[in-house]
Enzyme design. Sequence first.
Site, PDB file in Angstrom:
ATOM      1  N   LYS A 118      -3.536   3.673  -2.364  1.00  0.00           N
ATOM      2  CA  LYS A 118      -4.815   4.371  -2.477  1.00  0.00           C
ATOM      3  C   LYS A 118      -4.708   5.756  -1.869  1.00  0.00           C
ATOM      4  CE  LYS A 118      -7.486   0.083  -2.016  1.00  0.00           C
ATOM      5  NZ  LYS A 118      -8.479  -0.643  -1.207  1.00  0.00           N
ATOM      6  N   ASP A 144       0.811  -1.217   0.000  1.00  0.00           N
ATOM      7  CA  ASP A 144       0.000   0.000   0.000  1.00  0.00           C
ATOM      8  C   ASP A 144       0.844   1.267   0.000  1.00  0.00           C
ATOM      9  OD1 ASP A 144      -2.367  -1.387   0.008  1.00  0.00           O
ATOM     10  OD2 ASP A 144      -2.711  -1.217   2.166  1.00  0.00           O
ATOM     11  N   MET A 171      -8.781   8.108   8.775  1.00  0.00           N
ATOM     12  CA  MET A 171      -9.274   8.594   7.471  1.00  0.00           C
ATOM     13  C   MET A 171     -10.328   9.692   7.626  1.00  0.00           C
ATOM     14  SD  MET A 171      -9.664   4.783   5.765  1.00  0.00           S
ATOM     15  CE  MET A 171     -10.656   4.245   7.176  1.00  0.00           C
TER      16      MET A 171
END
Length: 263
Positions: free
Chosen positions: A58, A36, A171
């Site tokens: 991402k 990631d 997030m």
Amino acid sequence: MSRGYVYLTGAGPGDPKLLTIKAVETLRAADVVVYDRLVNQETLKEVKPEAELIYCGKLPKNHTLRQEQINTVLSEKALEGKVVTRLKGGDPFVYGRGGEEAVYLASLNIPFEVIPGISSGIAVPAYAGIPVTHRAFGGTLAMVTGHLPNERETEQWSALALGIDTLVFYMGMNQLETISFRLIEGGKSADTPAAAVEWGTTSRQRTVTASLKSLPFEVNKAKLSNPAIIIVGEVVRLRDNINWFTGEAGSVSALSAFVNDEV
């Protein structure tokens, strides 16, 4: 067709020295590493030279590979008889979609193992001098995604605001104003200490502390962005006493200036 093996491995919060021994072993054993964006590049030095590296990082609203494509890559490589290490920032089962990948692999009878990692929701506050639990500041802790579902919104926010002493948001930077507003609306005091920590546990770490009401303004002024962890609760006050991490690039404290503001 032979079946390989998949490791769902947690890479920890950023500092490569926080990688577990078992995580290192999965990197050294891998024929393929699927990693990631938040994985520290230093950790990839443990991978053997002939291993295949596949980046699937991402960014918010910008995915190199969508989750369905990542699942397919894992299964295809494993069905080729290869050892695959799926390397994720933090812990694979804490907002890392490791659970989804495990279910998918199990549905294809592909053997796998989960290697827990140090979660950023615990390590990042610790590096900012904020313990997520402390007997003097309550006994409840919740880890919350910044992408809260729309259903039962009022009930969820009220439960978080009134029922939990310490809240850790993953997030949530793009939703910080909403988080602040909905917690206050749900009954959390606007004066509650809060913090945002960017790039925690690394040399790029920066921390902003303020009241819950003022945190969005202070974060915007300091130009903090993803990746970051948000902490809301009285434990944030302890940062003034135990801010031990000398590698922090900078910090801003507006807590004392705003703590007596009214809503």
